[in-house]
Write a protein that holds these residues in place. Structure first.
Motif, PDB file in Angstrom:
ATOM      1  N   PRO A   1     -19.018  14.396 -31.997  1.00  0.00           N
ATOM      2  CA  PRO A   1     -19.412  12.788 -31.469  1.00  0.00           C
ATOM      3  C   PRO A   1     -20.936  12.515 -31.694  1.00  0.00           C
ATOM      4  CG  PRO A   1     -18.181  14.129 -29.756  1.00  0.00           C
ATOM      5  CD  PRO A   1     -18.487  15.075 -31.073  1.00  0.00           C
ATOM      6  N   ASP A   2     -21.185  11.568 -31.789  1.00  0.00           N
ATOM      7  CA  ASP A   2     -22.742  11.049 -32.286  1.00  0.00           C
ATOM      8  C   ASP A   2     -23.771  11.842 -31.429  1.00  0.00           C
ATOM      9  OD1 ASP A   2     -22.007   9.427 -34.480  1.00  0.00           O
ATOM     10  OD2 ASP A   2     -21.964   7.793 -33.153  1.00  0.00           O
ATOM     11  N   ASN A   3     -23.458  11.882 -30.000  1.00  0.00           N
ATOM     12  CA  ASN A   3     -24.376  12.372 -29.016  1.00  0.00           C
ATOM     13  C   ASN A   3     -23.841  13.596 -28.662  1.00  0.00           C
ATOM     14  OD1 ASN A   3     -26.641  12.729 -27.486  1.00  0.00           O
ATOM     15  ND2 ASN A   3     -25.927  11.076 -25.890  1.00  0.00           N
TER      16      ASN A   3
ATOM     17  N   GLU B   1     -30.240  22.998 -24.397  1.00  0.00           N
ATOM     18  CA  GLU B   1     -29.340  22.006 -25.114  1.00  0.00           C
ATOM     19  C   GLU B   1     -29.985  21.548 -26.160  1.00  0.00           C
ATOM     20  OE1 GLU B   1     -28.500  19.136 -22.126  1.00  0.00           O
ATOM     21  OE2 GLU B   1     -27.395  20.555 -20.996  1.00  0.00           O
ATOM     22  N   ILE B   2     -28.988  21.856 -27.194  1.00  0.00           N
ATOM     23  CA  ILE B   2     -29.578  21.078 -28.729  1.00  0.00           C
ATOM     24  C   ILE B   2     -28.695  20.271 -29.036  1.00  0.00           C
ATOM     25  CG2 ILE B   2     -30.017  21.981 -31.055  1.00  0.00           C
ATOM     26  CD1 ILE B   2     -29.824  25.175 -29.663  1.00  0.00           C
ATOM     27  N   LEU B   3     -29.134  19.037 -29.720  1.00  0.00           N
ATOM     28  CA  LEU B   3     -28.340  18.040 -30.149  1.00  0.00           C
ATOM     29  C   LEU B   3     -27.604  18.526 -31.590  1.00  0.00           C
ATOM     30  CD1 LEU B   3     -30.409  14.753 -29.645  1.00  0.00           C
ATOM     31  CD2 LEU B   3     -28.084  15.126 -28.772  1.00  0.00           C
ATOM     32  N   VAL B   4     -26.499  18.604 -32.102  1.00  0.00           N
ATOM     33  CA  VAL B   4     -25.964  18.911 -33.125  1.00  0.00           C
ATOM     34  C   VAL B   4     -24.917  17.954 -33.557  1.00  0.00           C
ATOM     35  CG1 VAL B   4     -26.195  21.418 -32.519  1.00  0.00           C
ATOM     36  CG2 VAL B   4     -24.308  20.362 -32.020  1.00  0.00           C
ATOM     37  N   GLY B   5     -24.817  18.091 -34.918  1.00  0.00           N
ATOM     38  CA  GLY B   5     -23.828  17.237 -35.714  1.00  0.00           C
ATOM     39  C   GLY B   5     -23.059  17.991 -36.626  1.00  0.00           C
TER      40      GLY B   5
ATOM     41  N   ASN C   1       0.072  25.872 -47.937  1.00  0.00           N
ATOM     42  CA  ASN C   1      -0.404  24.809 -46.923  1.00  0.00           C
ATOM     43  C   ASN C   1      -0.512  25.050 -45.497  1.00  0.00           C
ATOM     44  OD1 ASN C   1      -1.716  21.973 -47.051  1.00  0.00           O
ATOM     45  ND2 ASN C   1       0.196  21.252 -46.237  1.00  0.00           N
ATOM     46  N   ASN C   2      -0.482  26.481 -45.062  1.00  0.00           N
ATOM     47  CA  ASN C   2      -0.497  26.927 -43.828  1.00  0.00           C
ATOM     48  C   ASN C   2      -2.039  27.111 -43.275  1.00  0.00           C
ATOM     49  OD1 ASN C   2       2.366  27.178 -43.330  1.00  0.00           O
ATOM     50  ND2 ASN C   2       2.206  28.992 -44.657  1.00  0.00           N
ATOM     51  N   ILE C   3      -2.397  26.820 -42.205  1.00  0.00           N
ATOM     52  CA  ILE C   3      -3.697  27.001 -41.778  1.00  0.00           C
ATOM     53  C   ILE C   3      -3.866  28.487 -41.705  1.00  0.00           C
ATOM     54  CG2 ILE C   3      -5.427  26.475 -40.025  1.00  0.00           C
ATOM     55  CD1 ILE C   3      -4.049  23.583 -39.581  1.00  0.00           C
ATOM     56  N   THR C   4      -4.992  28.941 -42.142  1.00  0.00           N
ATOM     57  CA  THR C   4      -5.266  30.395 -41.991  1.00  0.00           C
ATOM     58  C   THR C   4      -6.439  30.701 -41.021  1.00  0.00           C
ATOM     59  OG1 THR C   4      -6.308  30.538 -44.181  1.00  0.00           O
ATOM     60  CG2 THR C   4      -4.079  31.233 -44.193  1.00  0.00           C
ATOM     61  N   SER C   5      -7.369  29.799 -41.100  1.00  0.00           N
ATOM     62  CA  SER C   5      -8.635  29.648 -40.467  1.00  0.00           C
ATOM     63  C   SER C   5      -9.089  28.475 -40.083  1.00  0.00           C
ATOM     64  CB  SER C   5      -9.646  31.009 -41.058  1.00  0.00           C
ATOM     65  OG  SER C   5      -9.845  30.265 -42.191  1.00  0.00           O
ATOM     66  N   VAL C   6     -10.460  28.493 -39.470  1.00  0.00           N
ATOM     67  CA  VAL C   6     -11.213  27.315 -39.300  1.00  0.00           C
ATOM     68  C   VAL C   6     -12.613  27.471 -39.580  1.00  0.00           C
ATOM     69  CG1 VAL C   6     -11.975  25.193 -37.651  1.00  0.00           C
ATOM     70  CG2 VAL C   6      -9.748  26.217 -37.576  1.00  0.00           C
ATOM     71  N   VAL C   7     -13.127  26.555 -40.340  1.00  0.00           N
ATOM     72  CA  VAL C   7     -14.672  26.663 -40.519  1.00  0.00           C
ATOM     73  C   VAL C   7     -15.400  25.644 -39.789  1.00  0.00           C
ATOM     74  CG1 VAL C   7     -16.556  26.597 -42.389  1.00  0.00           C
ATOM     75  CG2 VAL C   7     -14.272  27.683 -42.896  1.00  0.00           C
ATOM     76  N   ILE C   8     -16.304  26.026 -39.000  1.00  0.00           N
ATOM     77  CA  ILE C   8     -17.271  25.017 -38.357  1.00  0.00           C
ATOM     78  C   ILE C   8     -18.477  24.966 -38.997  1.00  0.00           C
ATOM     79  CG2 ILE C   8     -18.280  24.459 -36.161  1.00  0.00           C
ATOM     80  CD1 ILE C   8     -15.164  26.542 -35.963  1.00  0.00           C
ATOM     81  N   VAL C   9     -19.021  23.729 -39.323  1.00  0.00           N
ATOM     82  CA  VAL C   9     -20.439  23.754 -39.960  1.00  0.00           C
ATOM     83  C   VAL C   9     -21.135  22.853 -39.001  1.00  0.00           C
ATOM     84  CG1 VAL C   9     -21.629  22.723 -41.765  1.00  0.00           C
ATOM     85  CG2 VAL C   9     -19.241  23.628 -41.969  1.00  0.00           C
ATOM     86  N   LEU C  10     -22.516  23.532 -38.633  1.00  0.00           N
ATOM     87  CA  LEU C  10     -23.261  22.708 -37.738  1.00  0.00           C
ATOM     88  C   LEU C  10     -24.659  22.497 -38.015  1.00  0.00           C
ATOM     89  CD1 LEU C  10     -22.149  24.382 -34.115  1.00  0.00           C
ATOM     90  CD2 LEU C  10     -21.436  22.024 -34.934  1.00  0.00           C
ATOM     91  N   GLN C  11     -25.298  21.822 -37.796  1.00  0.00           N
ATOM     92  CA  GLN C  11     -26.844  21.559 -37.594  1.00  0.00           C
ATOM     93  C   GLN C  11     -27.638  20.779 -36.798  1.00  0.00           C
ATOM     94  OE1 GLN C  11     -28.338  18.976 -41.185  1.00  0.00           O
ATOM     95  NE2 GLN C  11     -26.519  18.022 -40.940  1.00  0.00           N
ATOM     96  N   GLU C  12     -28.648  21.330 -36.406  1.00  0.00           N
ATOM     97  CA  GLU C  12     -29.452  20.568 -35.442  1.00  0.00           C
ATOM     98  C   GLU C  12     -29.908  19.049 -35.775  1.00  0.00           C
ATOM     99  OE1 GLU C  12     -33.158  21.126 -32.318  1.00  0.00           O
ATOM    100  OE2 GLU C  12     -32.842  22.874 -33.759  1.00  0.00           O
ATOM    101  N   VAL C  13     -29.787  17.976 -35.066  1.00  0.00           N
ATOM    102  CA  VAL C  13     -29.849  16.837 -35.243  1.00  0.00           C
ATOM    103  C   VAL C  13     -31.066  16.015 -34.533  1.00  0.00           C
ATOM    104  CG1 VAL C  13     -27.833  16.418 -36.588  1.00  0.00           C
ATOM    105  CG2 VAL C  13     -28.108  15.944 -34.161  1.00  0.00           C
ATOM    106  N   THR C  14     -31.737  17.007 -33.637  1.00  0.00           N
ATOM    107  CA  THR C  14     -33.017  16.322 -32.771  1.00  0.00           C
ATOM    108  C   THR C  14     -33.720  15.613 -33.428  1.00  0.00           C
ATOM    109  OG1 THR C  14     -32.606  18.301 -31.484  1.00  0.00           O
ATOM    110  CG2 THR C  14     -34.479  16.969 -31.112  1.00  0.00           C
ATOM    111  N   GLN C  15     -34.399  16.146 -34.690  1.00  0.00           N
ATOM    112  CA  GLN C  15     -35.392  15.346 -35.445  1.00  0.00           C
ATOM    113  C   GLN C  15     -34.947  14.123 -36.168  1.00  0.00           C
ATOM    114  OE1 GLN C  15     -38.616  16.232 -35.302  1.00  0.00           O
ATOM    115  NE2 GLN C  15     -39.207  14.325 -36.490  1.00  0.00           N
TER     116      GLN C  15
ATOM    117  N   LYS D   1     -32.274  12.418 -35.052  1.00  0.00           N
ATOM    118  CA  LYS D   1     -31.930  11.414 -34.041  1.00  0.00           C
ATOM    119  C   LYS D   1     -33.236  10.561 -33.542  1.00  0.00           C
ATOM    120  CE  LYS D   1     -27.772  11.768 -33.063  1.00  0.00           C
ATOM    121  NZ  LYS D   1     -26.539  10.682 -33.211  1.00  0.00           N
ATOM    122  N   LEU D   2     -34.530  11.383 -33.525  1.00  0.00           N
ATOM    123  CA  LEU D   2     -35.678  10.860 -33.449  1.00  0.00           C
ATOM    124  C   LEU D   2     -35.999   9.923 -34.318  1.00  0.00           C
ATOM    125  CD1 LEU D   2     -37.581  13.916 -31.980  1.00  0.00           C
ATOM    126  CD2 LEU D   2     -36.899  12.063 -30.642  1.00  0.00           C
ATOM    127  N   ILE D   3     -35.887  10.173 -35.608  1.00  0.00           N
ATOM    128  CA  ILE D   3     -36.287   9.284 -36.687  1.00  0.00           C
ATOM    129  C   ILE D   3     -35.389   8.165 -36.774  1.00  0.00           C
ATOM    130  CG2 ILE D   3     -36.332   9.045 -39.237  1.00  0.00           C
ATOM    131  CD1 ILE D   3     -36.937  11.916 -39.339  1.00  0.00           C
TER     132      ILE D   3
END
Length: 348
Positions: A123-125, A135-139, A150-164, A166-168
Protein backbone atom coordinates in the motif's frame (compact mmCIF):
# COMPACT_ATOMS: atom_id res chain seq x y z
CA UNK A 1 50.44 -80.59 2.68
CA UNK A 2 46.85 -80.28 3.51
CA UNK A 3 44.61 -77.61 2.13
CA UNK A 4 42.25 -76.18 4.70
CA UNK A 5 38.74 -75.54 3.46
CA UNK A 6 36.79 -72.61 4.91
CA UNK A 7 33.71 -73.44 6.81
CA UNK A 8 30.38 -72.29 5.38
CA UNK A 9 29.97 -69.86 8.27
CA UNK A 10 33.28 -68.20 7.47
CA UNK A 11 32.20 -67.66 3.85
CA UNK A 12 29.01 -65.94 4.94
CA UNK A 13 30.99 -63.67 7.22
CA UNK A 14 33.27 -62.72 4.32
CA UNK A 15 30.30 -61.94 2.11
CA UNK A 16 28.67 -59.80 4.79
CA UNK A 17 31.97 -58.04 5.43
CA UNK A 18 32.45 -57.45 1.71
CA UNK A 19 28.95 -56.06 1.36
CA UNK A 20 29.47 -53.81 4.37
CA UNK A 21 32.72 -52.53 2.93
CA UNK A 22 31.05 -51.95 -0.42
CA UNK A 23 28.12 -50.11 1.19
CA UNK A 24 30.53 -48.02 3.23
CA UNK A 25 32.51 -47.21 0.11
CA UNK A 26 29.36 -46.21 -1.76
CA UNK A 27 28.14 -44.10 1.15
CA UNK A 28 31.51 -42.41 1.45
CA UNK A 29 31.59 -41.76 -2.29
CA UNK A 30 28.06 -40.31 -2.19
CA UNK A 31 28.99 -38.06 0.71
CA UNK A 32 32.10 -36.89 -1.13
CA UNK A 33 30.09 -36.30 -4.32
CA UNK A 34 27.40 -34.44 -2.39
CA UNK A 35 30.06 -32.31 -0.73
CA UNK A 36 31.52 -31.52 -4.14
CA UNK A 37 28.05 -30.67 -5.47
CA UNK A 38 27.30 -28.44 -2.48
CA UNK A 39 30.64 -26.77 -2.78
CA UNK A 40 30.10 -26.25 -6.50
CA UNK A 41 26.63 -24.84 -5.87
CA UNK A 42 27.98 -22.51 -3.20
CA UNK A 43 30.71 -21.36 -5.57
CA UNK A 44 28.13 -20.81 -8.30
CA UNK A 45 25.80 -18.98 -5.92
CA UNK A 46 28.48 -16.75 -4.44
CA UNK A 47 28.49 -14.24 -7.33
CA UNK A 48 24.68 -14.03 -7.21
CA UNK A 49 24.65 -13.59 -3.42
CA UNK A 50 27.31 -10.91 -3.76
CA UNK A 51 25.18 -9.10 -6.34
CA UNK A 52 22.05 -9.30 -4.18
CA UNK A 53 23.99 -8.10 -1.12
CA UNK A 54 25.24 -5.09 -3.07
CA UNK A 55 21.69 -4.00 -3.92
CA UNK A 56 20.25 -0.89 -2.27
CA UNK A 57 16.93 -2.70 -1.87
CA UNK A 58 16.13 -5.21 0.85
CA UNK A 59 15.63 -8.71 -0.60
CA UNK A 60 13.99 -11.53 1.35
CA UNK A 61 13.30 -15.03 -0.02
CA UNK A 62 10.77 -17.37 1.57
CA UNK A 63 9.65 -20.93 0.93
CA UNK A 64 6.09 -21.90 0.04
CA UNK A 65 5.16 -21.95 3.73
CA UNK A 66 6.09 -18.30 4.16
CA UNK A 67 9.27 -19.04 6.12
CA UNK A 68 12.44 -17.07 5.43
CA UNK A 69 15.22 -18.80 3.49
CA UNK A 70 17.46 -15.85 2.68
CA UNK A 71 17.94 -12.17 3.55
CA UNK A 72 20.46 -9.81 2.00
CA UNK A 73 22.46 -7.26 3.96
CA UNK A 74 20.02 -4.43 3.24
CA UNK A 75 17.15 -6.56 4.57
CA UNK A 76 19.13 -7.13 7.75
CA UNK A 77 19.71 -3.39 8.13
CA UNK A 78 16.08 -2.52 7.44
CA UNK A 79 14.44 -5.11 9.69
CA UNK A 80 17.09 -5.25 12.41
CA UNK A 81 17.17 -9.04 12.15
CA UNK A 82 20.36 -10.98 11.36
CA UNK A 83 19.96 -13.50 8.55
CA UNK A 84 21.04 -16.45 10.71
CA UNK A 85 18.39 -15.77 13.37
CA UNK A 86 15.68 -14.93 10.83
CA UNK A 87 16.06 -17.93 8.54
CA UNK A 88 13.43 -20.55 9.27
CA UNK A 89 11.11 -18.08 10.98
CA UNK A 90 7.77 -16.98 9.59
CA UNK A 91 8.01 -13.84 7.48
CA UNK A 92 5.25 -12.20 9.56
CA UNK A 93 7.36 -12.64 12.70
CA UNK A 94 10.38 -10.91 11.21
CA UNK A 95 8.65 -8.37 8.97
CA UNK A 96 5.57 -6.80 10.55
CA UNK A 97 3.81 -4.58 8.00
CA UNK A 98 1.00 -2.12 8.77
CA UNK A 99 -1.23 -0.32 6.29
CA UNK A 100 -1.38 3.08 8.01
CA UNK A 101 -4.31 4.31 5.91
CA UNK A 102 -6.61 1.76 7.56
CA UNK A 103 -4.43 0.92 10.58
CA UNK A 104 -4.45 -2.80 9.80
CA UNK A 105 -1.61 -5.31 9.98
CA UNK A 106 -0.79 -7.00 6.68
CA UNK A 107 -0.74 -10.77 7.09
CA UNK A 108 2.22 -12.88 5.92
CA UNK A 109 3.00 -11.21 2.59
CA UNK A 110 4.62 -14.36 1.19
CA UNK A 111 1.54 -16.47 1.95
CA UNK A 112 -0.73 -13.89 0.34
CA UNK A 113 1.49 -13.89 -2.75
CA UNK A 114 1.33 -17.68 -3.00
CA UNK A 115 -2.47 -17.68 -2.61
CA UNK A 116 -2.99 -15.03 -5.31
CA UNK A 117 -0.17 -16.25 -7.53
CA UNK A 118 0.46 -12.66 -8.59
CA UNK A 119 2.80 -9.79 -7.84
CA UNK A 120 1.56 -7.88 -4.79
CA UNK A 121 2.46 -4.22 -4.35
CA UNK A 122 2.57 -2.69 -0.89
CA UNK A 123 0.00 0.00 0.00
CA UNK A 124 1.02 3.63 -0.49
CA UNK A 125 1.27 4.30 3.24
CA UNK A 126 2.88 1.07 4.44
CA UNK A 127 5.01 0.91 7.58
CA UNK A 128 7.54 -1.77 8.53
CA UNK A 129 7.99 -2.29 12.26
CA UNK A 130 11.66 -3.13 12.79
CA UNK A 131 12.98 -5.43 15.51
CA UNK A 132 13.68 -2.46 17.81
CA UNK A 133 10.13 -1.11 17.31
CA UNK A 134 11.09 1.65 14.88
CA UNK A 135 8.47 2.35 12.22
CA UNK A 136 9.82 2.78 8.70
CA UNK A 137 7.86 3.82 5.61
CA UNK A 138 8.51 1.18 2.95
CA UNK A 139 7.44 0.43 -0.58
CA UNK A 140 7.79 -2.10 -3.46
CA UNK A 141 6.43 -5.61 -3.91
CA UNK A 142 6.40 -9.41 -3.45
CA UNK A 143 6.69 -11.71 -6.47
CA UNK A 144 6.13 -15.49 -6.77
CA UNK A 145 8.99 -17.58 -8.23
CA UNK A 146 7.91 -20.44 -10.50
CA UNK A 147 9.69 -23.54 -11.83
CA UNK A 148 9.58 -24.89 -15.37
CA UNK A 149 6.19 -26.48 -14.62
CA UNK A 150 4.78 -23.12 -13.51
CA UNK A 151 4.61 -24.26 -9.89
CA UNK A 152 5.44 -21.67 -7.23
CA UNK A 153 8.61 -22.67 -5.42
CA UNK A 154 9.37 -19.55 -3.40
CA UNK A 155 8.56 -15.88 -2.95
CA UNK A 156 10.89 -12.90 -3.29
CA UNK A 157 10.06 -9.75 -1.34
CA UNK A 158 11.77 -6.53 -2.43
CA UNK A 159 11.60 -3.54 -0.10
CA UNK A 160 13.06 -0.06 0.18
CA UNK A 161 12.65 2.75 2.66
CA UNK A 162 10.60 5.54 1.08
CA UNK A 163 10.58 8.11 3.90
CA UNK A 164 12.67 10.62 1.96
CA UNK A 165 10.71 10.04 -1.23
CA UNK A 166 7.43 10.60 0.61
CA UNK A 167 8.76 13.85 2.04
CA UNK A 168 9.75 15.02 -1.45
CA UNK A 169 6.36 13.99 -2.86
CA UNK A 170 4.61 15.80 -0.03
CA UNK A 171 6.64 18.93 -0.68
CA UNK A 172 5.92 18.78 -4.43
CA UNK A 173 2.22 18.35 -3.65
CA UNK A 174 2.37 21.29 -1.26
CA UNK A 175 4.06 23.46 -3.87
CA UNK A 176 1.63 22.43 -6.60
CA UNK A 177 -1.66 22.84 -4.75
CA UNK A 178 -1.10 25.17 -1.80
CA UNK A 179 -0.29 28.84 -1.49
CA UNK A 180 3.27 29.32 -0.31
CA UNK A 181 2.45 32.27 1.96
CA UNK A 182 -0.81 31.33 3.70
CA UNK A 183 -0.69 27.52 3.22
CA UNK A 184 -4.28 27.70 1.92
CA UNK A 185 -5.35 25.72 -1.15
CA UNK A 186 -4.42 27.60 -4.32
CA UNK A 187 -6.60 28.17 -7.37
CA UNK A 188 -5.80 24.75 -8.88
CA UNK A 189 -6.81 22.79 -5.76
CA UNK A 190 -9.85 25.00 -5.13
CA UNK A 191 -11.06 24.39 -8.70
CA UNK A 192 -10.54 20.65 -8.27
CA UNK A 193 -12.72 20.62 -5.15
CA UNK A 194 -15.27 22.81 -6.88
CA UNK A 195 -15.41 20.32 -9.77
CA UNK A 196 -16.03 17.52 -7.26
CA UNK A 197 -18.90 19.53 -5.77
CA UNK A 198 -20.39 20.01 -9.25
CA UNK A 199 -20.18 16.25 -9.88
CA UNK A 200 -21.95 15.56 -6.58
CA UNK A 201 -24.71 17.98 -7.55
CA UNK A 202 -25.28 15.95 -10.73
CA UNK A 203 -25.85 12.80 -8.69
CA UNK A 204 -27.93 14.46 -5.96
CA UNK A 205 -30.77 16.74 -6.99
CA UNK A 206 -31.04 18.23 -3.50
CA UNK A 207 -27.31 18.95 -3.17
CA UNK A 208 -26.48 22.64 -2.81
CA UNK A 209 -23.15 24.37 -2.43
CA UNK A 210 -22.16 28.01 -2.32
CA UNK A 211 -19.18 30.03 -3.53
CA UNK A 212 -17.94 33.23 -1.92
CA UNK A 213 -15.40 35.40 -3.69
CA UNK A 214 -13.58 37.89 -1.43
CA UNK A 215 -11.40 40.89 -2.11
CA UNK A 216 -9.87 42.84 0.77
CA UNK A 217 -10.77 46.53 0.86
CA UNK A 218 -7.87 48.98 1.02
CA UNK A 219 -5.16 46.31 1.02
CA UNK A 220 -2.92 48.28 -1.35
CA UNK A 221 -2.97 51.27 0.99
CA UNK A 222 -1.81 49.02 3.86
CA UNK A 223 0.99 47.69 1.67
CA UNK A 224 2.08 51.20 0.72
CA UNK A 225 1.95 52.47 4.28
CA UNK A 226 3.52 49.59 6.21
CA UNK A 227 5.47 47.70 3.52
CA UNK A 228 5.07 44.35 1.79
CA UNK A 229 6.29 42.35 4.79
CA UNK A 230 3.43 43.76 6.86
CA UNK A 231 1.08 43.06 3.97
CA UNK A 232 2.18 39.42 3.93
CA UNK A 233 1.65 39.13 7.69
CA UNK A 234 -1.83 40.57 7.24
CA UNK A 235 -2.70 38.05 4.52
CA UNK A 236 -1.60 35.18 6.78
CA UNK A 237 -3.73 36.56 9.64
CA UNK A 238 -6.72 36.96 7.29
CA UNK A 239 -6.29 33.36 6.12
CA UNK A 240 -6.48 32.08 9.71
CA UNK A 241 -9.57 34.20 10.41
CA UNK A 242 -11.30 32.90 7.30
CA UNK A 243 -10.61 29.32 8.35
CA UNK A 244 -12.12 30.04 11.76
CA UNK A 245 -15.41 31.07 10.11
CA UNK A 246 -15.89 27.79 8.23
CA UNK A 247 -16.82 24.19 8.92
CA UNK A 248 -14.23 21.43 8.55
CA UNK A 249 -15.72 20.25 5.25
CA UNK A 250 -15.59 23.69 3.61
CA UNK A 251 -12.65 25.09 1.65
CA UNK A 252 -11.03 28.51 1.64
CA UNK A 253 -8.37 29.21 -0.96
CA UNK A 254 -6.13 32.09 -1.90
CA UNK A 255 -6.14 32.94 -5.58
CA UNK A 256 -3.71 35.83 -5.91
CA UNK A 257 -2.80 38.99 -4.04
CA UNK A 258 -5.67 39.77 -1.66
CA UNK A 259 -8.29 37.61 -3.40
CA UNK A 260 -9.77 34.60 -1.59
CA UNK A 261 -12.51 32.12 -2.47
CA UNK A 262 -14.69 29.97 -0.22
CA UNK A 263 -16.53 26.76 -1.12
CA UNK A 264 -19.45 25.98 1.20
CA UNK A 265 -20.43 22.32 0.93
CA UNK A 266 -23.92 20.89 1.44
CA UNK A 267 -25.92 24.02 2.34
CA UNK A 268 -29.70 24.38 2.40
CA UNK A 269 -30.08 27.55 0.37
CA UNK A 270 -28.63 30.99 -0.38
CA UNK A 271 -29.35 32.14 3.18
CA UNK A 272 -26.70 29.76 4.55
CA UNK A 273 -24.12 31.35 2.24
CA UNK A 274 -25.25 34.87 3.22
CA UNK A 275 -24.90 34.03 6.91
CA UNK A 276 -21.32 32.83 6.37
CA UNK A 277 -20.53 36.03 4.44
CA UNK A 278 -21.86 38.12 7.33
CA UNK A 279 -19.82 36.09 9.82
CA UNK A 280 -16.69 36.61 7.73
CA UNK A 281 -17.27 40.37 7.55
CA UNK A 282 -17.81 40.58 11.30
CA UNK A 283 -14.62 38.61 11.97
CA UNK A 284 -12.47 40.53 9.51
CA UNK A 285 -13.81 43.81 10.91
CA UNK A 286 -12.09 43.16 14.25
CA UNK A 287 -8.81 45.14 14.51
CA UNK A 288 -5.52 43.25 14.21
CA UNK A 289 -2.29 44.04 16.02
CA UNK A 290 0.69 43.24 13.80
CA UNK A 291 4.22 44.20 14.84
CA UNK A 292 2.84 46.75 17.26
CA UNK A 293 0.54 48.32 14.67
CA UNK A 294 -3.25 48.28 14.90
CA UNK A 295 -4.67 47.42 11.49
CA UNK A 296 -8.29 47.23 10.40
CA UNK A 297 -9.54 45.82 7.12
CA UNK A 298 -12.80 44.77 5.52
CA UNK A 299 -13.75 42.68 2.53
CA UNK A 300 -16.15 42.87 -0.39
CA UNK A 301 -17.84 39.51 -0.96
CA UNK A 302 -19.64 38.05 -3.95
CA UNK A 303 -21.98 35.10 -3.46
CA UNK A 304 -23.45 32.48 -5.76
CA UNK A 305 -24.84 28.96 -5.40
CA UNK A 306 -25.17 26.07 -7.84
CA UNK A 307 -28.28 25.91 -9.98
CA UNK A 308 -28.25 22.30 -11.17
CA UNK A 309 -26.43 19.66 -13.18
CA UNK A 310 -25.44 22.06 -15.94
CA UNK A 311 -23.15 24.18 -13.75
CA UNK A 312 -19.61 24.85 -14.93
CA UNK A 313 -16.93 25.41 -12.21
CA UNK A 314 -15.24 28.32 -14.00
CA UNK A 315 -18.59 29.95 -14.74
CA UNK A 316 -19.63 29.72 -11.09
CA UNK A 317 -16.40 31.43 -10.07
CA UNK A 318 -16.97 34.16 -12.65
CA UNK A 319 -20.46 34.75 -11.26
CA UNK A 320 -19.13 35.05 -7.70
CA UNK A 321 -16.37 37.36 -8.93
CA UNK A 322 -18.91 39.56 -10.74
CA UNK A 323 -21.01 39.76 -7.59
CA UNK A 324 -17.92 40.76 -5.58
CA UNK A 325 -17.16 43.66 -7.92
CA UNK A 326 -20.77 44.75 -7.66
CA UNK A 327 -20.46 44.78 -3.85
CA UNK A 328 -17.24 46.82 -4.03
CA UNK A 329 -18.91 49.39 -6.30
CA UNK A 330 -21.70 49.76 -3.74
CA UNK A 331 -19.29 51.06 -1.11
CA UNK A 332 -17.07 48.17 0.03
CA UNK A 333 -17.44 46.08 3.21
CA UNK A 334 -20.56 44.64 1.61
CA UNK A 335 -21.76 41.42 0.06
CA UNK A 336 -23.78 40.87 -3.10
CA UNK A 337 -25.65 37.83 -4.43
CA UNK A 338 -25.20 37.06 -8.13
CA UNK A 339 -28.82 36.03 -8.76
CA UNK A 340 -30.05 39.32 -7.33
CA UNK A 341 -27.65 41.25 -9.59
CA UNK A 342 -28.94 39.41 -12.68
CA UNK A 343 -32.55 40.13 -11.75
CA UNK A 344 -31.73 43.77 -11.01
CA UNK A 345 -29.88 44.25 -14.31
CA UNK A 346 -32.68 42.58 -16.30
CA UNK A 347 -35.23 45.00 -14.81
CA UNK A 348 -33.27 48.10 -15.77
Amino acid sequence: MKLHQKKPSDSRKDVVKSLAETELHITAKMAIDQHKINKQMQEEQQPMVAIINSMQHAVIVTDTHGCIQFMNLMAEALTGWHSKEACGKSLAEVMQLIDKDIEETIENLATLTIVTGAILHLPDNCVLVAKNGREILVGDYAVPVRDSNNNITSVVIVLQEVTQRKLIESQLLQNAFYDGLTALPNRALFLDRLKQAVERSKRRIDYRFGILFLDLDGFQEINDRFGHAMGDDLLVAIARRLESCLRSGDTVGRFSGDEFAVLLEDIKDINDAINVAKRIQDTLGLPLTLNGNLISTTASIGITINQGGGDQPEKLLQNADAAMYHAKQQGKARYAVFDVIVKHDSQE
